[in-house]
Enzyme design. Sequence first.
Site, mmCIF file in Angstrom:
data_model
loop_
_atom_site.group_PDB
_atom_site.id
_atom_site.type_symbol
_atom_site.label_atom_id
_atom_site.label_comp_id
_atom_site.label_asym_id
_atom_site.label_seq_id
_atom_site.Cartn_x
_atom_site.Cartn_y
_atom_site.Cartn_z
ATOM 1 N N ALA A 17 0.835 -1.203 0.000
ATOM 2 C CA ALA A 17 0.000 0.000 0.000
ATOM 3 C C ALA A 17 0.871 1.256 0.000
ATOM 4 C CB ALA A 17 -0.934 -0.020 1.207
ATOM 5 N N GLN A 48 1.344 -15.285 0.117
ATOM 6 C CA GLN A 48 1.689 -16.486 -0.638
ATOM 7 C C GLN A 48 0.837 -16.621 -1.894
ATOM 8 O OE1 GLN A 48 0.947 -19.610 2.212
ATOM 9 N NE2 GLN A 48 2.928 -19.360 3.203
ATOM 10 N N GLY A 49 -0.488 -16.771 -1.685
ATOM 11 C CA GLY A 49 -1.400 -17.164 -2.759
ATOM 12 C C GLY A 49 -1.343 -16.248 -3.955
ATOM 13 N N GLY A 50 -1.479 -14.941 -3.734
ATOM 14 C CA GLY A 50 -1.348 -14.025 -4.838
ATOM 15 C C GLY A 50 -2.292 -12.862 -4.830
ATOM 16 N N GLU A 123 -8.719 -19.798 -5.702
ATOM 17 C CA GLU A 123 -8.829 -19.805 -4.234
ATOM 18 C C GLU A 123 -10.281 -19.817 -3.825
ATOM 19 O OE1 GLU A 123 -6.054 -17.449 -1.962
ATOM 20 O OE2 GLU A 123 -4.883 -17.051 -3.746
ATOM 21 N N HIS A 239 -7.727 -17.171 9.321
ATOM 22 C CA HIS A 239 -7.413 -18.023 8.179
ATOM 23 C C HIS A 239 -7.574 -19.474 8.608
ATOM 24 C CE1 HIS A 239 -5.393 -19.860 4.810
ATOM 25 N NE2 HIS A 239 -5.340 -18.685 4.208
ATOM 26 N N ARG A 284 -13.762 -18.090 3.724
ATOM 27 C CA ARG A 284 -12.885 -18.418 4.857
ATOM 28 C C ARG A 284 -13.609 -18.526 6.181
ATOM 29 N NH1 ARG A 284 -7.509 -14.870 3.413
ATOM 30 N NH2 ARG A 284 -6.891 -16.278 1.753
ATOM 31 N N HIS A 345 -5.699 -13.493 10.948
ATOM 32 C CA HIS A 345 -4.994 -13.311 9.684
ATOM 33 C C HIS A 345 -5.119 -11.899 9.108
ATOM 34 C CE1 HIS A 345 -3.234 -14.457 5.892
ATOM 35 N NE2 HIS A 345 -4.328 -14.173 5.224
ATOM 36 N N GLU A 369 -4.196 -2.526 4.559
ATOM 37 C CA GLU A 369 -4.896 -3.252 5.620
ATOM 38 C C GLU A 369 -5.342 -2.344 6.761
ATOM 39 O OE1 GLU A 369 -3.140 -7.028 6.527
ATOM 40 O OE2 GLU A 369 -4.466 -7.330 8.256
ATOM 41 N N ARG A 380 -13.212 -11.090 3.967
ATOM 42 C CA ARG A 380 -12.453 -10.763 2.753
ATOM 43 C C ARG A 380 -12.353 -11.959 1.807
ATOM 44 N NH1 ARG A 380 -6.740 -11.163 1.347
ATOM 45 N NH2 ARG A 380 -6.303 -12.080 3.370
HETATM 46 C C1 LIG Z 1 1.330 -15.016 5.774
HETATM 47 C C2 LIG Z 1 0.419 -14.105 5.004
HETATM 48 C C3 LIG Z 1 -0.016 -14.466 3.724
HETATM 49 C C4 LIG Z 1 -0.860 -13.622 2.998
HETATM 50 N N1 LIG Z 1 -1.210 -13.968 1.722
HETATM 51 C C5 LIG Z 1 -1.940 -13.085 0.980
HETATM 52 C C6 LIG Z 1 -2.211 -13.338 -0.394
HETATM 53 O O1 LIG Z 1 -1.786 -14.346 -0.953
HETATM 54 N N2 LIG Z 1 -2.946 -12.422 -1.084
HETATM 55 C C7 LIG Z 1 -3.428 -11.280 -0.517
HETATM 56 O O2 LIG Z 1 -4.095 -10.488 -1.191
HETATM 57 N N3 LIG Z 1 -3.162 -11.018 0.787
HETATM 58 C C8 LIG Z 1 -2.426 -11.871 1.531
HETATM 59 N N4 LIG Z 1 -2.148 -11.579 2.844
HETATM 60 C C9 LIG Z 1 -2.581 -10.274 3.384
HETATM 61 C C10 LIG Z 1 -1.692 -9.190 2.790
HETATM 62 O O3 LIG Z 1 -0.379 -9.668 2.715
HETATM 63 C C11 LIG Z 1 -1.710 -7.931 3.637
HETATM 64 O O4 LIG Z 1 -3.022 -7.573 3.960
HETATM 65 C C12 LIG Z 1 -1.088 -6.780 2.849
HETATM 66 O O5 LIG Z 1 0.191 -7.157 2.415
HETATM 67 C C13 LIG Z 1 -1.001 -5.538 3.709
HETATM 68 O O6 LIG Z 1 -0.232 -4.592 3.032
HETATM 69 P P1 LIG Z 1 -0.011 -3.154 3.661
HETATM 70 O O7 LIG Z 1 0.868 -2.421 2.712
HETATM 71 O O8 LIG Z 1 -1.319 -2.574 4.021
HETATM 72 O O9 LIG Z 1 0.762 -3.431 5.043
HETATM 73 P P2 LIG Z 1 2.099 -4.230 5.329
HETATM 74 O O10 LIG Z 1 2.583 -4.967 4.151
HETATM 75 O O11 LIG Z 1 1.886 -5.022 6.563
HETATM 76 O O12 LIG Z 1 3.142 -3.077 5.651
HETATM 77 C C14 LIG Z 1 3.058 -2.332 6.852
HETATM 78 C C15 LIG Z 1 4.229 -1.376 6.914
HETATM 79 O O13 LIG Z 1 3.975 -0.396 7.919
HETATM 80 C C16 LIG Z 1 5.156 -0.184 8.682
HETATM 81 N N5 LIG Z 1 4.741 0.319 10.012
HETATM 82 C C17 LIG Z 1 3.755 -0.147 10.813
HETATM 83 N N6 LIG Z 1 3.666 0.611 11.939
HETATM 84 C C18 LIG Z 1 4.626 1.559 11.839
HETATM 85 C C19 LIG Z 1 5.038 2.616 12.683
HETATM 86 N N7 LIG Z 1 4.441 2.872 13.874
HETATM 87 N N8 LIG Z 1 6.069 3.399 12.290
HETATM 88 C C20 LIG Z 1 6.687 3.175 11.102
HETATM 89 N N9 LIG Z 1 6.328 2.182 10.248
HETATM 90 C C21 LIG Z 1 5.310 1.391 10.616
HETATM 91 C C22 LIG Z 1 5.806 -1.540 8.714
HETATM 92 O O14 LIG Z 1 7.173 -1.414 9.037
HETATM 93 C C23 LIG Z 1 5.550 -2.014 7.280
HETATM 94 O O15 LIG Z 1 6.525 -1.500 6.422
HETATM 95 C C24 LIG Z 1 -1.304 -12.409 3.588
HETATM 96 C C25 LIG Z 1 -0.887 -12.048 4.855
HETATM 97 C C26 LIG Z 1 -0.019 -12.879 5.564
HETATM 98 C C27 LIG Z 1 0.429 -12.461 6.922
#
Ligand SMILES: Cc1cc2nc3c(=O)[nH]c(=O)nc-3n(C[C@H](O)[C@H](O)[C@H](O)COP(=O)(O)OP(=O)(O)OC[C@H]3O[C@@H](n4cnc5c(N)ncnc54)[C@H](O)[C@@H]3O)c2cc1C
Length: 554
Positions: A17, A48-50, A123, A239, A284, A345, A369, A380
């Site tokens: 994001a 993992q999944g995509g 999926e 999950h 799910r 999850h 997220e 979701r």
């Molecule tokens: C094991 C696993 C498998 C998954 N598989 C899938 C999948 O196959 N497909 C799918 O669509 N989704 C999947 N998901 C969900 C998806 O990965 C996440 O919802 C998504 O990546 C979230 O992205 P994001 O950019 O919002 O946050 P994140 O990728 O979690 O990034 C958060 C960032 O915020 C930073 N941060 C947080 N708090 C602070 C702070 N106070 N100060 C400074 N920095 C901070 C962190 O350091 C990090 O860089 C999976 C999740 C997990 C855990």
Amino acid sequence: MVRSQPFDVAIIGGGIAGLSVALRLPEHMRVVVFTKGQFGESNTRYAQGGLAVALGADDSPALHFQDTIAAGAGLCDEAAVRILVEQAPEAVRWLIQLGVQFDRANPGSEGHATPDGLLLGREGAHSRWRVLHAGGDATGAEIERALMAALRARSSITLYEKTFVERLLLRDGRCIGVEALDCEGQRFTLQARATVLANGGAGGLWLHTSNPAGATADGTALAWQAGAAVTDLEFMQFHPTVLVAHNETHLISEAVRGEGAYLRNHAGERFMPRYSAQAELAPRDVVARAILSEMQAEQTDHQYLDLRHLPAEKMHARFPTISALCRQHGLDLAKDLLPIEPAAHYCMGGVLVDTAGRTTVPALYAVGEVACTGVHGANRLASNSLLEGLVYGVRIADELAAGWNGTARAALTHTATLITYDDALEADSIPFACVDEQTLRCTRQELRQLMWRSVSLSRDQEGLLTAQQQARALRAQLAHAHVEDEAQPRLVETLNMLLVAELVIAAALERRESRGSHWRQDYQGTNVDLAGHRFVFLSPHAARCAQKEVAVHA
Ligand SMILES: Cc1cc2nc3c(=O)[nH]c(=O)nc-3n(C[C@H](O)[C@H](O)[C@H](O)COP(=O)(O)OP(=O)(O)OC[C@H]3O[C@@H](n4cnc5c(N)ncnc54)[C@H](O)[C@@H]3O)c2cc1C
């Protein structure tokens, strides 16, 4: 200490994001990105999944829309979902241009693919093969790699890694930047014309989770403390299949069931057809509750995932990461029954935003997220969250680049109940004390246990009220605590977890029905009157502003 000239945009978070926003902004804008750990460490990395996108010849955004709405159990925001599915193909093409290498079909090879050769996975609750993946089951790692490489090539973007954002700065109710602690424990402030929360999820609040350690709900806490509205926090997705081995939990992607794996109980029965016509590929929430029900009936703490009937070589090749993980725990993915349980999850709720990513605080945006656009509803659809971070990240950047009106903010709609939640602690219940890392660890463990006990797959009023009291008491113990400089981020993180736990519990108490991932033992039916209805939480000060806002928009 104030560091440097004001930035145009401050982004908190280096997952899909935050990085999508940063890379989509034009190069003339001054942008800063914070991550609290090392760059690249995020939930995104472990996906993992995509990533779901309607690119198959037999697919369309309209079908993707239908599946998303159906999984969301009557709570999705249809306008937000339409944007998600319709803008997905273009956003994915942009991602590929940035260097993300999704898996492609070899000439003459088997498998489902798009007309231009991108392999598609299947999926749960998807009616089509529509999930792009990379490295088999290492999609998130590939996305994070490519986006980080693109980011490092941009001189207009300043990166602060291992820098913990602990507070948002406000002036006249508007967000003007952040206060942060660097890796030496030095506090500094940075001003920005717009601030984007992209902090990720909250899985770390529960004892059993698929999330890495950094998922501690910081973004929701930062937004709440700045007076932003939060919503849908009662909806935490569990999950269904997290491998349980040697006291560790590791996700086993839903794509494994998409390839045909079965769920079995200890009697060896393939039990899912008893619960849903979609069997292992039901949404799910349905699969997770079915597993819980089998565990309760058998009085066991796990069930099994079975791939033994599937071609071994193909499974090892399709899921190399999961295969290696199983091997580390002495299991062969294709030959052994894999012990699994549901685990926390994905947080469907979060900081309330509109379809431009605006929160209810001017100049404060949220994406990924941490945000609640309403696209996921009460449950979701698999692989829609990487997509949401991407599509809505692009939208925020495009709005900011177009010369945004810094006073605009999300409007609250009349389909929501506004709830003022007073999080103030009684002053005489707060001790002044010096605490160490060990105390913080114990507090977090206690919180995670109580969330698992009373606020997970099955909830009731009595358990929720007890959990609320306990979470509040734990927060009071730390509210005036002193720690060494280097432990300060851990203290703030722990307080964030405790605060957001209380908000989750308050939301779970308020929704007196069962819907999607929120299952109330004492209200087992779905209340038709609550379809599409949100509970929006505001702090007492923010509530006063919101009343005016609602008068304008209702
Ligand atoms: C094991 C696993 C498998 C998954 N598989 C899938 C999948 O196959 N497909 C799918 O669509 N989704 C999947 N998901 C969900 C998806 O990965 C996440 O919802 C998504 O990546 C979230 O992205 P994001 O950019 O919002 O946050 P994140 O990728 O979690 O990034 C958060 C960032 O915020 C930073 N941060 C947080 N708090 C602070 C702070 N106070 N100060 C400074 N920095 C901070 C962190 O350091 C990090 O860089 C999976 C999740 C997990 C855990």
